[in-house]
Design a protein around this motif. Structure first.
Motif, PDB file in Angstrom:
ATOM      1  N   HIS A  95       0.523  -1.486  -0.055  1.00  0.00           N
ATOM      2  CA  HIS A  95       0.120   0.387  -0.070  1.00  0.00           C
ATOM      3  C   HIS A  95       0.387   1.584  -0.233  1.00  0.00           C
ATOM      4  O   HIS A  95       2.141   1.585   1.154  1.00  0.00           O
ATOM      5  N   ILE A  99      -6.361   3.230   2.435  1.00  0.00           N
ATOM      6  CA  ILE A  99      -6.895   2.380   2.264  1.00  0.00           C
ATOM      7  C   ILE A  99      -8.187   2.867   3.351  1.00  0.00           C
ATOM      8  O   ILE A  99      -8.452   2.930   3.680  1.00  0.00           O
ATOM      9  N   SER A 100      -9.236   1.489   2.416  1.00  0.00           N
ATOM     10  CA  SER A 100     -10.493   1.680   2.883  1.00  0.00           C
ATOM     11  C   SER A 100     -10.697   1.172   4.816  1.00  0.00           C
ATOM     12  O   SER A 100      -9.805   0.218   5.330  1.00  0.00           O
ATOM     13  N   ARG A 103     -11.185  -2.458   5.082  1.00  0.00           N
ATOM     14  CA  ARG A 103      -9.682  -2.918   5.001  1.00  0.00           C
ATOM     15  C   ARG A 103      -8.683  -3.072   6.006  1.00  0.00           C
ATOM     16  O   ARG A 103      -8.303  -3.801   6.554  1.00  0.00           O
ATOM     17  N   CYS A 106      -9.685  -5.159   9.053  1.00  0.00           N
ATOM     18  CA  CYS A 106      -9.367  -6.668   8.796  1.00  0.00           C
ATOM     19  C   CYS A 106      -7.634  -6.961   9.269  1.00  0.00           C
ATOM     20  O   CYS A 106      -7.124  -8.092   9.542  1.00  0.00           O
ATOM     21  N   TYR A 107      -7.029  -6.086   8.405  1.00  0.00           N
ATOM     22  CA  TYR A 107      -5.446  -6.006   8.563  1.00  0.00           C
ATOM     23  C   TYR A 107      -5.281  -5.755  10.400  1.00  0.00           C
ATOM     24  O   TYR A 107      -4.552  -6.359  10.915  1.00  0.00           O
ATOM     25  N   SER A 138      -5.315 -14.889   0.260  1.00  0.00           N
ATOM     26  CA  SER A 138      -6.274 -15.164   1.300  1.00  0.00           C
ATOM     27  C   SER A 138      -6.682 -16.092   0.283  1.00  0.00           C
ATOM     28  O   SER A 138      -7.857 -15.619  -0.823  1.00  0.00           O
ATOM     29  N   ILE A 143     -11.407 -10.772   1.716  1.00  0.00           N
ATOM     30  CA  ILE A 143      -9.874  -9.815   2.251  1.00  0.00           C
ATOM     31  C   ILE A 143      -8.650 -10.518   1.105  1.00  0.00           C
ATOM     32  O   ILE A 143      -9.053 -11.883   0.944  1.00  0.00           O
ATOM     33  N   ASP A 144      -8.219  -9.965   0.080  1.00  0.00           N
ATOM     34  CA  ASP A 144      -7.602 -10.686  -0.354  1.00  0.00           C
ATOM     35  C   ASP A 144      -5.779 -10.835  -0.263  1.00  0.00           C
ATOM     36  O   ASP A 144      -5.498 -11.599  -1.340  1.00  0.00           O
ATOM     37  N   TRP A 269     -15.941 -12.148   8.944  1.00  0.00           N
ATOM     38  CA  TRP A 269     -15.240 -12.512   7.952  1.00  0.00           C
ATOM     39  C   TRP A 269     -14.309 -13.126   6.695  1.00  0.00           C
ATOM     40  O   TRP A 269     -14.308 -13.943   7.979  1.00  0.00           O
TER      41      TRP A 269
END
Length: 269
Positions: A95, A99-100, A103, A106-107, A138, A143-144, A269
């Protein structure tokens, strides 16, 4: 076991990290079928740091949120440790702008779960920063990437006195800069700095320091949480989470378990 070294993945104060494959497996399989690992080789007399890191990995054990330790070895008489290879690189590589909140939350959960493992086994990371958080693909649709904590060369046992600054200044807590105090709340401060960077696109101290180390130390030591300016576009939940991490008094910072229950952190999630 021998290793065929590939490209240089990174270099720090204590060693170089290379992409590598097992020569034993290469002798029995096609190169395309031999998995890659990361080999960290000590520079000069710094093998003690890698021996220390090996100890930390072994005591923490395996976790979905900690980089997997594959063992230790010697290459041309230089000590090395072998860990799993992170194909998505570091969080810092991943990044370059904010970011949103979805996201970022989740991080935050993944980093907190990694820290939970570290702390419950009696260790403090002491150098939590985007370069030491590695990213993997992932399988979760929400989440990717999956994040894992890495680089435990500066970690210390909880309660063991350490008078020197152990981490990276930009992510260091006031008590670690001022008193050399590195305990679990210091890791939480570092997490707050990381989340601030993810949510705003700039570091907590970016607009003040401009490479001036002494000024940065002075700013950190004199941090006043009442003057913490958070952008108006952040939600109440995000602001609250950051404030719980970035409290000047380490005794008032929230711990891992409390932060995992914070409304900012997703429950599923």
């Amino acid at each position: 076991m021998g290793w065929r070294l590939g490209r240089l993945l990174g270099q720090g104060a204590f060693g170089r990290v290379y992409l590598a494959q097992s020569t034993e497996l290469l002798g029995r399989r096609r190169a395309a079928d031999v998995p890659y690992v990361a080999v960290k080789i000590a520079l000069g007399p710094n093998s003690s740091t890698l021996h220390h890191e090996k100890t930390v990995y072994e005591e923490i054990g395996e976790s979905r949120f900690i980089l997997k330790f594959e063992g230790s070895d010697r290459i041309e008489n230089q000590y090395c440790i072998v860990v799993e290879y992170a194909p998505r690189g570091t969080l810092n590589n991943l990044h370059r702008q904010r970011i949103s909140e979805g996201r970022a939350s989740c991080y935050a959960e993944m980093i907190l779960k990694g820290l939970s493992r570290v702390h419950e086994h009696g260790w403090v990371h002491c150098d939590l920063k985007p370069d030491n958080i590695l990213a993997f693909p992932s399988r979760n649709q929400a989440i990717d990437v999956r994040l894992k904590l890495s680089d435990f060369g500066r970690a210390k046992r909880r309660g063991v006195h350490s008078s020197a600054l152990r981490g990276t200044l930009l992510y260091s807590s006031p008590e670690s800069v001022q008193y050399g105090q590195h305990e679990r709340p210091s890791d939480i401060w570092s997490l707050g700095c990381i989340l601030y960077w993810l949510l705003t696109g700039s570091g907590l101290w970016d607009r003040y320091v401009h490479g001036n180390t002494q000024l940065l130390k002075t700013m950190i030591e004199g941090f006043d949480e009442n003057m913490l300016v958070l952008p108006p576009y952040l939600s109440h939940k995000a602001k609250s989470f950051l404030k719980k991490c970035l409290r000047y008094d380490p005794a008032r910072r929230w711990g891992v378990d409390a932060l995992l229950q914070h409304p900012f952190v997703p429950s599923n999630w």
